[in-house]
Design a protein around this motif. Sequence first.
Motif, short mmCIF file in Angstrom:
data_model
loop_
_atom_site.label_atom_id
_atom_site.label_comp_id
_atom_site.label_asym_id
_atom_site.label_seq_id
_atom_site.Cartn_x
_atom_site.Cartn_y
_atom_site.Cartn_z
N ASP A 50 -6.43 -10.22 -2.92
CA ASP A 50 -7.11 -11.44 -3.36
C ASP A 50 -8.44 -11.64 -2.63
OD1 ASP A 50 -5.04 -11.91 -5.11
OD2 ASP A 50 -4.04 -13.38 -3.86
N PRO A 51 -8.44 -11.70 -1.29
CA PRO A 51 -9.73 -11.87 -0.61
C PRO A 51 -10.67 -10.68 -0.78
CG PRO A 51 -7.96 -11.50 0.99
CD PRO A 51 -7.32 -11.75 -0.33
N ASN A 163 -5.61 -13.28 -11.55
CA ASN A 163 -4.65 -12.90 -12.58
C ASN A 163 -4.45 -11.39 -12.57
OD1 ASN A 163 -4.50 -15.61 -14.26
ND2 ASN A 163 -6.65 -15.24 -13.81
N TYR A 164 -3.20 -10.95 -12.44
CA TYR A 164 -2.87 -9.53 -12.43
C TYR A 164 -1.93 -9.23 -13.59
CZ TYR A 164 -4.71 -9.76 -7.67
OH TYR A 164 -5.52 -9.96 -6.58
N GLN A 165 -2.19 -8.11 -14.26
CA GLN A 165 -1.32 -7.75 -15.37
C GLN A 165 0.07 -7.37 -14.85
OE1 GLN A 165 -2.32 -8.11 -18.60
NE2 GLN A 165 -0.17 -7.80 -19.10
N ASP A 166 0.10 -6.55 -13.81
CA ASP A 166 1.38 -6.14 -13.20
C ASP A 166 1.09 -5.68 -11.78
OD1 ASP A 166 3.82 -5.24 -12.47
OD2 ASP A 166 4.07 -3.78 -14.10
N ALA A 167 1.14 -6.59 -10.85
CA ALA A 167 0.70 -6.33 -9.47
C ALA A 167 1.49 -5.23 -8.78
CB ALA A 167 0.78 -7.61 -8.64
N LEU A 168 2.72 -4.98 -9.21
CA LEU A 168 3.54 -3.97 -8.57
C LEU A 168 3.30 -2.57 -9.12
CD1 LEU A 168 6.96 -5.87 -8.24
CD2 LEU A 168 5.22 -5.49 -6.48
N GLU A 292 4.78 -8.80 -2.13
CA GLU A 292 3.38 -9.19 -2.21
C GLU A 292 2.47 -8.17 -1.52
OE1 GLU A 292 5.76 -11.12 -1.03
OE2 GLU A 292 5.99 -12.70 -2.55
N PHE A 293 3.05 -7.35 -0.63
CA PHE A 293 2.24 -6.40 0.13
C PHE A 293 2.22 -5.00 -0.47
CE2 PHE A 293 2.82 -9.63 3.42
CZ PHE A 293 1.53 -9.69 3.95
N VAL A 294 2.96 -4.78 -1.57
CA VAL A 294 3.00 -3.45 -2.18
C VAL A 294 1.61 -3.01 -2.59
CG1 VAL A 294 3.80 -2.13 -4.17
CG2 VAL A 294 5.40 -3.62 -2.95
N SER A 295 0.89 -3.84 -3.34
CA SER A 295 -0.45 -3.48 -3.80
C SER A 295 -1.41 -3.32 -2.63
CB SER A 295 -0.98 -4.54 -4.76
OG SER A 295 -0.23 -4.56 -5.95
N THR A 296 -1.26 -4.17 -1.63
CA THR A 296 -2.15 -4.11 -0.46
C THR A 296 -2.05 -2.77 0.24
OG1 THR A 296 -2.15 -6.50 -0.06
CG2 THR A 296 -2.60 -5.09 1.82
N ARG A 298 -0.72 0.01 -0.90
CA ARG A 298 -1.09 1.09 -1.81
C ARG A 298 -2.61 1.25 -1.85
NH1 ARG A 298 0.55 -0.81 -6.68
NH2 ARG A 298 2.59 0.14 -6.71
N PHE A 299 -3.32 0.13 -1.88
CA PHE A 299 -4.78 0.19 -1.90
C PHE A 299 -5.33 0.74 -0.58
CE2 PHE A 299 -9.00 -1.84 -1.30
CZ PHE A 299 -9.65 -1.26 -2.40
N VAL A 300 -4.71 0.36 0.53
CA VAL A 300 -5.14 0.88 1.84
C VAL A 300 -4.98 2.40 1.88
CG1 VAL A 300 -4.60 0.92 4.31
CG2 VAL A 300 -4.73 -1.27 3.09
N ILE A 301 -3.86 2.89 1.36
CA ILE A 301 -3.65 4.34 1.29
C ILE A 301 -4.74 4.98 0.42
CG2 ILE A 301 -2.14 6.16 0.40
CD1 ILE A 301 -1.06 5.02 2.94
N ALA A 302 -5.07 4.31 -0.68
CA ALA A 302 -6.04 4.85 -1.63
C ALA A 302 -7.44 4.98 -1.04
CB ALA A 302 -6.09 3.97 -2.88
N ILE A 303 -7.82 4.07 -0.14
CA ILE A 303 -9.19 4.11 0.39
C ILE A 303 -9.27 4.77 1.77
CG2 ILE A 303 -9.89 2.08 -0.92
CD1 ILE A 303 -9.72 0.45 1.67
N THR A 304 -8.13 5.22 2.29
CA THR A 304 -8.15 5.89 3.60
C THR A 304 -7.65 7.33 3.49
OG1 THR A 304 -5.96 4.93 4.10
CG2 THR A 304 -7.91 3.77 4.94
N LEU A 305 -6.37 7.52 3.20
CA LEU A 305 -5.80 8.86 3.16
C LEU A 305 -6.33 9.69 2.00
CD1 LEU A 305 -2.05 8.37 4.13
CD2 LEU A 305 -3.99 8.94 5.59
N VAL A 306 -6.49 9.07 0.83
CA VAL A 306 -6.92 9.83 -0.35
C VAL A 306 -8.29 10.49 -0.15
CG1 VAL A 306 -7.62 9.65 -2.77
CG2 VAL A 306 -5.48 8.60 -2.00
#
Length: 326
Positions: A50-51, A163-168, A292-296, A298-306
């Motif tokens: 969100d932020p 608004n999220y279509q499917d946050a998980l 609530e932290f699943v997307s968070t 996952r995104f952290v993995i996406a911008i660091t490890l990937v």
Amino acid sequence: MKKIWLYSVRMYLRLGMFFYFKKVLVHGINNIPKDKPVLLLGNHQNALLDPLLIAVYANRFSFFLTRAAVFKKTLISKILKSLQMLPVYRIRDGWHSLTNNNAIFETCSKLLYQNEAIVIFPEGNHNLERRVRPLSKGFTRIVFDTLEKYPNIDLQLVPIGFNYQDALNFPDSTSLIFGKPIAAKEFISKNRHDNVNALKEAVYSELKKLTTHIPQEHYEDVLNKLKALHVDFLKPKEVNKCIESGFISCNKKETSKVSGLKSIFKLLLIINLIVPYTIWKLAVQSKITELEFVSTFRFVIAITLVPFWVLIISVVLLLNFGWFVG
């Protein structure tokens, strides 16, 4: 240097979101005044995303009130503060720590006097439920303390609907809707208690228009009906109209005609990113206790490890097959 740092982080996060989200829709961005002090007030569904969405897609840099617990380690604290995050203390941090908020709220008033923007999530917590929860009084204290200290300030409050279509799920889609600004001066009267309640009600009412709001009573039943109707949760106005009409006036989300092809590409993506994907599945996702932290994470993995993994693969290909293949 500070601006360069903030622009660099924003650009990197925006690149990450380009790959992470299938679609990001931003509405009403011009409702954020560029030359006035602003409190950005959003509903809070999806933890850190969100932020981050505000930081990336808003038309000005903002300060963020962030739970104090994440500032405990010195290095992390310095990084967070460099990103214009301010610690706010809660009861779970200990009753004695609540007095630290006095200095934080005073800092907020000074920043607003300097025509800065501050982001607050007035629900006080995050939850994936598609409804606006009762608002806390914290943001009203900042508003009225600022108005008392600086009577001539033209403080604006801008509600934001997430608004999220499917946050998980991944990839997900999201829409950010910035509502019309509310002038804080309109809520000044002799009785501060009444002012607080009136302001909370006004912001709460606006937030309910900017995101899907399913009343707590019969929540699961209503949500299941909306999912069965395949409504587009990125369009909260239509979804709320559907609920109010008793599920008579409902528009279905456009379905993709190439879903099979998308599944193939998703499988190829997983194969190419097998190491970070495995780390995510086995070492990270399985340990997340709050949805609530699943997307968070996952995104952290996406911008660091990937990125590191892609860099390693590129170097290996380069060394073995030449620059073109690499």
